[in-house]
Write a protein that holds these residues in place. Sequence first.
Motif, short mmCIF file in Angstrom:
data_model
loop_
_atom_site.label_atom_id
_atom_site.label_comp_id
_atom_site.label_asym_id
_atom_site.label_seq_id
_atom_site.Cartn_x
_atom_site.Cartn_y
_atom_site.Cartn_z
N GLY A 1 0.80 -1.22 0.00
CA GLY A 1 0.00 0.00 0.00
C GLY A 1 0.83 1.26 0.00
N GLY A 2 2.17 1.13 -0.02
CA GLY A 2 3.04 2.29 -0.10
C GLY A 2 3.48 2.87 1.23
N GLU A 3 3.16 2.19 2.33
CA GLU A 3 3.57 2.71 3.64
C GLU A 3 4.98 2.26 3.96
OE1 GLU A 3 1.95 2.90 8.26
OE2 GLU A 3 1.25 1.31 6.92
N PRO A 4 5.88 3.16 4.31
CA PRO A 4 7.25 2.76 4.64
C PRO A 4 7.30 2.01 5.96
CG PRO A 4 6.94 5.09 5.08
CD PRO A 4 5.68 4.63 4.40
N TYR A 5 8.28 1.14 6.07
CA TYR A 5 8.50 0.43 7.33
C TYR A 5 9.98 0.20 7.53
CZ TYR A 5 9.20 -3.77 4.45
OH TYR A 5 9.67 -4.66 3.52
N ARG A 6 10.35 0.00 8.77
CA ARG A 6 11.71 -0.43 9.10
C ARG A 6 11.61 -1.33 10.32
NH1 ARG A 6 14.28 2.85 13.09
NH2 ARG A 6 12.91 4.50 13.84
N ALA A 7 12.40 -2.38 10.33
CA ALA A 7 12.28 -3.39 11.39
C ALA A 7 12.58 -2.81 12.76
CB ALA A 7 13.20 -4.57 11.11
N LEU A 8 13.41 -1.78 12.83
CA LEU A 8 13.78 -1.20 14.12
C LEU A 8 12.83 -0.09 14.56
CD1 LEU A 8 17.69 -1.16 13.98
CD2 LEU A 8 16.15 -2.91 14.90
N ASP A 9 11.72 0.06 13.89
CA ASP A 9 10.69 1.00 14.34
C ASP A 9 10.23 0.56 15.74
OD1 ASP A 9 8.20 2.23 14.93
OD2 ASP A 9 7.68 2.35 12.82
N PRO A 10 10.31 1.44 16.75
CA PRO A 10 9.95 1.04 18.12
C PRO A 10 8.56 0.42 18.24
CG PRO A 10 11.06 3.16 18.15
CD PRO A 10 10.82 2.83 16.71
N GLU A 11 7.60 0.93 17.46
CA GLU A 11 6.24 0.38 17.55
C GLU A 11 6.21 -1.07 17.07
OE1 GLU A 11 2.00 2.28 16.82
OE2 GLU A 11 2.95 1.81 14.89
N LEU A 12 6.97 -1.38 16.03
CA LEU A 12 7.01 -2.74 15.52
C LEU A 12 7.80 -3.66 16.47
CD1 LEU A 12 7.51 -2.20 11.69
CD2 LEU A 12 5.43 -2.11 13.07
N LEU A 13 8.91 -3.17 16.99
CA LEU A 13 9.67 -3.96 17.96
C LEU A 13 8.81 -4.30 19.18
CD1 LEU A 13 13.13 -2.13 17.94
CD2 LEU A 13 12.64 -4.41 17.03
N ASP A 14 8.07 -3.32 19.65
CA ASP A 14 7.22 -3.54 20.82
C ASP A 14 6.19 -4.63 20.54
OD1 ASP A 14 8.59 -1.51 22.05
OD2 ASP A 14 6.93 -0.07 22.03
N TRP A 15 5.57 -4.58 19.35
CA TRP A 15 4.50 -5.55 19.05
C TRP A 15 5.07 -6.95 18.83
CZ3 TRP A 15 -0.04 -6.74 20.11
CH2 TRP A 15 -0.85 -7.55 19.31
N VAL A 16 6.19 -7.06 18.15
CA VAL A 16 6.81 -8.38 17.94
C VAL A 16 7.16 -9.01 19.28
CG1 VAL A 16 8.86 -9.55 17.05
CG2 VAL A 16 7.65 -7.90 15.62
N SER A 17 7.73 -8.25 20.18
CA SER A 17 8.06 -8.77 21.51
C SER A 17 6.78 -9.18 22.25
CB SER A 17 8.81 -7.71 22.32
OG SER A 17 9.01 -8.13 23.65
N ALA A 18 5.76 -8.34 22.17
CA ALA A 18 4.52 -8.63 22.89
C ALA A 18 3.85 -9.89 22.37
CB ALA A 18 3.55 -7.44 22.75
#
Length: 304
Positions: A116-133
Amino acid sequence: MDPSRSQTQYMGWKIDYANPPGEPGFIGPDSVHWRIYKNPIALGVGGVAAVLLEFADARIRSGVWDHSTYKADPVGRSRRTAIAAMVGAYGPQSAARRVIAGVNKMHARVVGQTPGGEPYRALDPELLDWVSATAVYGFLTAYDRFVAPVSAEDRRRYFVESGPVARLYGVQTVLTCEADFTAMMERLAPRFEPHPIVDEFLTIIKTGKGQAGALGFFYRAIARAAVSILPPMVRARLQLGPEYDLRGVDRALVRAAAAVAERFPAKNSPATRAPLRFGLPANFLYLSRERQAELLTARLRQCP
């Protein structure tokens, strides 16, 4: 492949859970993590559930699918993820730091855009938080549902224990209780969506791609067990329908396999090697809770 070797090698590094003698880990022998992580069935079911929770978010789904070997080598990719979890729980701190630093270095290269064109990076704090959770939730829930009930007090301890390792991965919002997980999930819920990649991932699990083909019935049970522990809202958003309902035979099969794993130690596994580092017997985690307490008390008396 030697299963014990597969748990002591990571990207060319040898992990020795039994040495150096006395070196502490981030999580210790009396922890809830050690009890839960010794059961590979709970880890398998919980790990699949965690991936489904992650794949509900397009940013994580795209990052994993576009930048990992999961499609080509699901067994190897899953094994490496499992080793990272094991070394954080059972390994000496020096080994855990080295492995986690390597994982973080690889994640630093994972950047891109969703379809959909949204940028992402694996070290984004929001993504890190969710993966850990998702991992914290998945392993605990799978053990509680298919191995043995986890008391309210032990559930609280489990969340607290996860903090030090989570922070090494860069997690900023460390869960302290199940309410924290629910709050995080509800914040992200507007992003959750069905996607063909979710179905492709579950097909890999159900068919046991890269595993023994004769055990297809077991892998299907694992997939349904994982779907069964998803929060109902997430399952609905992913549109995982009745074909993933956990049947009586599935539940019995998963629980029977988990019961066997709970009673019989896997030779040279992290769960049997790590106790040796503390002067405890290899089968420490497979003894009664009373006997474990006696051994830990005796060990404390021997310390200067």
